[in-house]
Design a protein around this motif. Structure first.
Motif, PDB file in Angstrom:
ATOM      1  N   PHE A 284       4.494   6.127  -3.891  1.00  0.00           N
ATOM      2  CA  PHE A 284       5.748   5.614  -3.345  1.00  0.00           C
ATOM      3  C   PHE A 284       6.963   6.294  -3.973  1.00  0.00           C
ATOM      4  O   PHE A 284       8.035   6.307  -3.352  1.00  0.00           O
ATOM      5  CB  PHE A 284       5.809   4.099  -3.494  1.00  0.00           C
ATOM      6  CG  PHE A 284       5.082   3.390  -2.394  1.00  0.00           C
ATOM      7  CD1 PHE A 284       5.685   3.177  -1.175  1.00  0.00           C
ATOM      8  CD2 PHE A 284       3.772   2.979  -2.562  1.00  0.00           C
ATOM      9  CE1 PHE A 284       5.016   2.547  -0.140  1.00  0.00           C
ATOM     10  CE2 PHE A 284       3.085   2.342  -1.541  1.00  0.00           C
ATOM     11  CZ  PHE A 284       3.708   2.128  -0.320  1.00  0.00           C
ATOM     12  N   ALA A 285       6.800   6.870  -5.148  1.00  0.00           N
ATOM     13  CA  ALA A 285       7.861   7.730  -5.667  1.00  0.00           C
ATOM     14  C   ALA A 285       8.019   8.944  -4.763  1.00  0.00           C
ATOM     15  O   ALA A 285       9.145   9.389  -4.485  1.00  0.00           O
ATOM     16  CB  ALA A 285       7.532   8.156  -7.098  1.00  0.00           C
ATOM     17  N   GLY A 286       6.895   9.477  -4.283  1.00  0.00           N
ATOM     18  CA  GLY A 286       6.953  10.579  -3.325  1.00  0.00           C
ATOM     19  C   GLY A 286       7.587  10.170  -2.012  1.00  0.00           C
ATOM     20  O   GLY A 286       8.353  10.926  -1.409  1.00  0.00           O
ATOM     21  N   ILE A 287       7.275   8.955  -1.547  1.00  0.00           N
ATOM     22  CA  ILE A 287       7.904   8.463  -0.323  1.00  0.00           C
ATOM     23  C   ILE A 287       9.413   8.332  -0.516  1.00  0.00           C
ATOM     24  O   ILE A 287      10.209   8.708   0.358  1.00  0.00           O
ATOM     25  CB  ILE A 287       7.286   7.111   0.082  1.00  0.00           C
ATOM     26  CG1 ILE A 287       5.845   7.324   0.553  1.00  0.00           C
ATOM     27  CG2 ILE A 287       8.110   6.429   1.170  1.00  0.00           C
ATOM     28  CD1 ILE A 287       5.095   6.042   0.856  1.00  0.00           C
ATOM     29  N   ALA A 288       9.827   7.840  -1.675  1.00  0.00           N
ATOM     30  CA  ALA A 288      11.260   7.738  -1.960  1.00  0.00           C
ATOM     31  C   ALA A 288      11.910   9.114  -2.036  1.00  0.00           C
ATOM     32  O   ALA A 288      13.074   9.285  -1.645  1.00  0.00           O
ATOM     33  CB  ALA A 288      11.484   6.973  -3.266  1.00  0.00           C
ATOM     34  N   ALA A 289      11.156  10.105  -2.524  1.00  0.00           N
ATOM     35  CA  ALA A 289      11.693  11.468  -2.574  1.00  0.00           C
ATOM     36  C   ALA A 289      12.000  11.998  -1.180  1.00  0.00           C
ATOM     37  O   ALA A 289      12.874  12.855  -1.011  1.00  0.00           O
ATOM     38  CB  ALA A 289      10.689  12.393  -3.277  1.00  0.00           C
ATOM     39  N   VAL A 290      11.318  11.477  -0.181  1.00  0.00           N
ATOM     40  CA  VAL A 290      11.595  11.858   1.211  1.00  0.00           C
ATOM     41  C   VAL A 290      12.739  11.027   1.781  1.00  0.00           C
ATOM     42  O   VAL A 290      13.647  11.557   2.431  1.00  0.00           O
ATOM     43  CB  VAL A 290      10.327  11.692   2.073  1.00  0.00           C
ATOM     44  CG1 VAL A 290      10.639  11.933   3.549  1.00  0.00           C
ATOM     45  CG2 VAL A 290       9.240  12.658   1.605  1.00  0.00           C
ATOM     46  N   THR A 291      12.719   9.706   1.540  1.00  0.00           N
ATOM     47  CA  THR A 291      13.748   8.850   2.139  1.00  0.00           C
ATOM     48  C   THR A 291      15.142   9.179   1.621  1.00  0.00           C
ATOM     49  O   THR A 291      16.120   9.023   2.358  1.00  0.00           O
ATOM     50  CB  THR A 291      13.443   7.364   1.885  1.00  0.00           C
ATOM     51  OG1 THR A 291      13.525   7.084   0.481  1.00  0.00           O
ATOM     52  CG2 THR A 291      12.070   6.992   2.408  1.00  0.00           C
ATOM     53  N   VAL A 292      15.254   9.632   0.372  1.00  0.00           N
ATOM     54  CA  VAL A 292      16.588   9.948  -0.147  1.00  0.00           C
ATOM     55  C   VAL A 292      17.172  11.200   0.510  1.00  0.00           C
ATOM     56  O   VAL A 292      18.377  11.442   0.410  1.00  0.00           O
ATOM     57  CB  VAL A 292      16.552  10.138  -1.685  1.00  0.00           C
ATOM     58  CG1 VAL A 292      16.170   8.851  -2.378  1.00  0.00           C
ATOM     59  CG2 VAL A 292      15.627  11.274  -2.095  1.00  0.00           C
ATOM     60  N   GLN A 293      16.340  11.982   1.177  1.00  0.00           N
ATOM     61  CA  GLN A 293      16.851  13.161   1.886  1.00  0.00           C
ATOM     62  C   GLN A 293      17.370  12.788   3.278  1.00  0.00           C
ATOM     63  O   GLN A 293      18.191  13.517   3.841  1.00  0.00           O
ATOM     64  CB  GLN A 293      15.741  14.216   2.051  1.00  0.00           C
ATOM     65  CG  GLN A 293      14.925  14.504   0.810  1.00  0.00           C
ATOM     66  CD  GLN A 293      15.760  14.929  -0.376  1.00  0.00           C
ATOM     67  OE1 GLN A 293      16.840  15.514  -0.223  1.00  0.00           O
ATOM     68  NE2 GLN A 293      15.263  14.647  -1.574  1.00  0.00           N
ATOM     69  N   ILE A 294      16.922  11.665   3.806  1.00  0.00           N
ATOM     70  CA  ILE A 294      17.212  11.336   5.202  1.00  0.00           C
ATOM     71  C   ILE A 294      18.611  10.760   5.380  1.00  0.00           C
ATOM     72  O   ILE A 294      19.351  11.137   6.287  1.00  0.00           O
ATOM     73  CB  ILE A 294      16.148  10.367   5.745  1.00  0.00           C
ATOM     74  CG1 ILE A 294      14.765  11.040   5.719  1.00  0.00           C
ATOM     75  CG2 ILE A 294      16.486   9.915   7.160  1.00  0.00           C
ATOM     76  CD1 ILE A 294      13.622  10.116   6.058  1.00  0.00           C
ATOM     77  N   THR A 295      18.978   9.845   4.509  1.00  0.00           N
ATOM     78  CA  THR A 295      20.244   9.147   4.657  1.00  0.00           C
ATOM     79  C   THR A 295      21.169   9.470   3.495  1.00  0.00           C
ATOM     80  O   THR A 295      20.704   9.826   2.408  1.00  0.00           O
ATOM     81  CB  THR A 295      20.026   7.626   4.732  1.00  0.00           C
ATOM     82  OG1 THR A 295      21.284   6.955   4.795  1.00  0.00           O
ATOM     83  CG2 THR A 295      19.260   7.131   3.526  1.00  0.00           C
ATOM     84  N   GLU A 296      22.456   9.339   3.717  1.00  0.00           N
ATOM     85  CA  GLU A 296      23.420   9.619   2.658  1.00  0.00           C
ATOM     86  C   GLU A 296      23.783   8.375   1.852  1.00  0.00           C
ATOM     87  O   GLU A 296      24.646   8.437   0.972  1.00  0.00           O
ATOM     88  CB  GLU A 296      24.698  10.214   3.256  1.00  0.00           C
ATOM     89  CG  GLU A 296      25.416   9.321   4.245  1.00  0.00           C
ATOM     90  CD  GLU A 296      26.581  10.011   4.917  1.00  0.00           C
ATOM     91  OE1 GLU A 296      27.624   9.371   5.082  1.00  0.00           O
ATOM     92  OE2 GLU A 296      26.448  11.207   5.267  1.00  0.00           O
ATOM     93  N   HIS A 297      23.128   7.258   2.140  1.00  0.00           N
ATOM     94  CA  HIS A 297      23.425   6.016   1.439  1.00  0.00           C
ATOM     95  C   HIS A 297      22.200   5.549   0.651  1.00  0.00           C
ATOM     96  O   HIS A 297      21.075   5.577   1.160  1.00  0.00           O
ATOM     97  CB  HIS A 297      23.853   4.919   2.414  1.00  0.00           C
ATOM     98  CG  HIS A 297      25.073   5.268   3.213  1.00  0.00           C
ATOM     99  ND1 HIS A 297      26.318   5.380   2.645  1.00  0.00           N
ATOM    100  CD2 HIS A 297      25.225   5.538   4.530  1.00  0.00           C
ATOM    101  CE1 HIS A 297      27.208   5.695   3.579  1.00  0.00           C
ATOM    102  NE2 HIS A 297      26.563   5.805   4.730  1.00  0.00           N
ATOM    103  N   SER A 298      22.434   5.105  -0.584  1.00  0.00           N
ATOM    104  CA  SER A 298      21.326   4.646  -1.416  1.00  0.00           C
ATOM    105  C   SER A 298      20.683   3.395  -0.848  1.00  0.00           C
ATOM    106  O   SER A 298      19.463   3.210  -0.933  1.00  0.00           O
ATOM    107  CB  SER A 298      21.818   4.379  -2.847  1.00  0.00           C
ATOM    108  OG  SER A 298      22.859   3.427  -2.858  1.00  0.00           O
TER     109      SER A 298
END
Length: 550
Positions: free
Chosen positions: A193-207
């Protein structure tokens, strides 16, 4: 006359040629910022696991007791709540850990990992700090590498601590090898899930958006695991939580599912790194939606603005508690067979004045739902602190909006939102329980039991508001309330904690409906204390300076 410019030093142009430059310094900085969070997560997950193992040993001391529980668990509802049926073949205390607890605690490890990655990557970009740091000799991928490195190390430390703590208990069926596998299963889920978060942080500009997508992925993984365990098992292999439970820890001790998790984590991290090269710092791959030309009338008022800021969190928690309540309610018809004959439970029922097993189970579940709802209240109550520290409150307060009205908007939305979240959990539990027992009275009982915890949530939120007004840097201490409340209210009965410990928690003063009679006076006192704390915070906020991190 021509001017000859010397080439820039190698360190100064290292940003492009050394994409990981500065990763060590950033990792140390992340550890410094999370010096309290990381030990708290590890200690909480370890303590919860050890306490549950001890409670399993006390509740089901004989093989006959454990076989009876295994028989009850071998139903669609029971397997959806716990894990695959393979654990039921030899239902020792260790097998109970793998079956009933692993999926839940692995979910918490996933939550920890998602929040940490977002905090040290997308949140840094959103605040503007990442751009300032990247202007130095720090490489392009250093922030991501540092965040992932810290999260991976944290999960591995969690695995070692869990393994040592569980192996030292000497529980039935708990071996050193199995304990190590149990700990590594948590680490594997957390790293995926750290890897999944590494992808999601690229998609949107908001935390918040990145965290929301990560939490949605956790929910989907849990749902796939549940659906797979009550079916043929194929859907479980689409879930990292399913991979962890496929280890059959303390039963067969299969190590190879960890390789699946490692491969998935490597692929996700690689995808995250590649996606990061396709966007600018501070931007996301998904283009932001165009807003309206004019703001709605509601946004011109503090409460309307607060609703807009809190709605995503509110909807997410309400949906989560409705789902959790539904899952618990679906097994109400099987609770008596599952818990009848347990000596400790019979003693507890006698102390409640003859309440039925179903009523006692509903009251126990309601504590869990109330504690989770209090997490929402704390997050909502701490939102003004985030607005202030990030500099967003200052321009709002520079208008005609007073400090008291601005803060009161967040307080009202947070307090009423807590009631909505409670009601969603009670509704899910009541509807599912009414269908399972074919008794419509369960819905009324569940809703009443849920709403009875509203004053305890209000006191929790009031404490956060008071700390925000008096000492904003200490506002995060409010997290002690839900954590302590869970330990003494949910586990205190099993571990025989003294009554005075329960009285220190606001949840300890709420009647255990429907197992007990309703007592209005404690609820009125909790409400009065909550109002006093909120008023104190509002008054103190009007008299202090704004504190920002910029």
């Amino acid at each position: 006359m021509a001017t000859i410019t010397a080439p820039a030093p190698a360190a100064a142009r290292g940003g492009d040629r050394r994409p990981l430059a500065g990763v060590g310094a950033l990792a140390r900085f992340a550890l410094r910022r999370d010096r309290i969070r990381i030990p708290a997560w590890i200690a909480g997950l370890t303590l919860g696991s050890v306490v549950n193992l001890v409670s399993f040993e006390d509740l089901y001391p004989t093989e006959a007791d454990r076989e009876a529980v295994a028989e009850t668990m071998n139903t669609p509802a029971g397997l959806a709540m716990t894990g695959p049926a393979e654990y039921l073949r030899d239902y020792t205390a260790g097998a109970m850990m793998g079956h009933q607890l692993l999926g839940f605690t692995a979910l918490l490890a996933a939550l920890m990992s998602v929040l940490m990655v977002v905090r040290h990557t997308r949140a840094e970009e959103e605040s503007g700090r990442a751009e300032l740091v990247r202007a130095t000799v720090v490489g392009r991928h250093a922030h991501m590498a540092a965040a992932l490195g810290v999260v991976i190390v944290t999960n591995l430390v969690l695995a070692v601590v869990l393994a040592g703590a569980l192996a030292g208990t000497g529980g039935t069926g708990v071996t050193a090898t199995g304990s190590l596998l149990y700990g590594l299963a948590h680490a594997a889920v957390g790293i995926v899930f750290a890897g999944i978060a590494a992808v999601t942080v690229q998609i949107t500009e908001h935390s918040r958006g990145a965290s929301g997508m990560g939490l949605a992925a956790i929910a989907v993984a849990y749902a796939l695991r549940a659906a797979g365990d009550i079916g043929e098992g194929g859907l479980s292999w689409l879930s990292p939580i399913g991979w962890a439970q496929a280890t059959r820890v303390y039963v067969d001790d299969r190590w190879w599912p960890l390789l699946v998790a490692a491969a998935a984590a490597a692929a996700l991290v690689t995808a995250g790194v590649l996606l990061s090269t396709r966007r600018d710092v501070g931007a996301g791959l998904r283009r932001p939606r165009q807003g309206r030309g004019y703001a709605s009338v509601a946004l011109g008022h503090p409460i309307g603005l607060a609703v807009r800021l809190h709605r995503g969190l509110l909807i997410g928690f309400a949906a989560a508690l409705a789902l959790l309540g539904t899952m618990y309610g679906s097994i109400l018809s099987e609770v008596e067979d599952m818990l009848a004959g347990v000596e400790m439970l019979e003693e507890a029922l006698a102390e409640m004045g003859g309440a039925s097993i179903v009523e006692s189970f509903v009251s126990m579940v309601m504590v869990v739902l109330a504690v989770i709802a209090s997490v929402y209240v704390v997050l909502a109550a701490l939102r003004p602190r985030a607005e202030e520290s990030d500099g967003r409150a200052e321009p709002v307060l520079a208008t005609a909006v007073s400090r008291a009205r601005w803060l009161a908007g967040h307080v009202v939305v947070g307090m009423l939102g807590g009631v909505v979240v409670l009601a969603a959990g009670g509704l899910g539990l009541g509807l599912a329980g009414a269908l399972a027992l074919r008794d419509s009275a369960v819905l009324t009982d569940a809703m009443g039991a849920a709403l009875a915890y509203a004053p305890a949530l209000w006191l929790t939120g009031g404490l956060a508001v008071a700390l925000f007004g008096l000492a904003p840097r200490l506002a995060t201490l409010t997290w002690v309330v839900p954590v302590y409340g869970f330990v003494v209210s949910y586990l205190g009965g099993l571990l025989q904690f003294p009554e005075w410990m329960n009285n220190l928690s606001p949840f300890g003063h709420v009647p255990d409906l429907p197992a007990e009679e309703l007592s209005v006076l404690p609820l009125l006192l909790l409400t009065a204390i909550a109002a006093g704390l909120a008023l104190l915070g509002l008054t103190a906020f009007r008299q202090r300076d704004l504190q920002t991190d910029h």
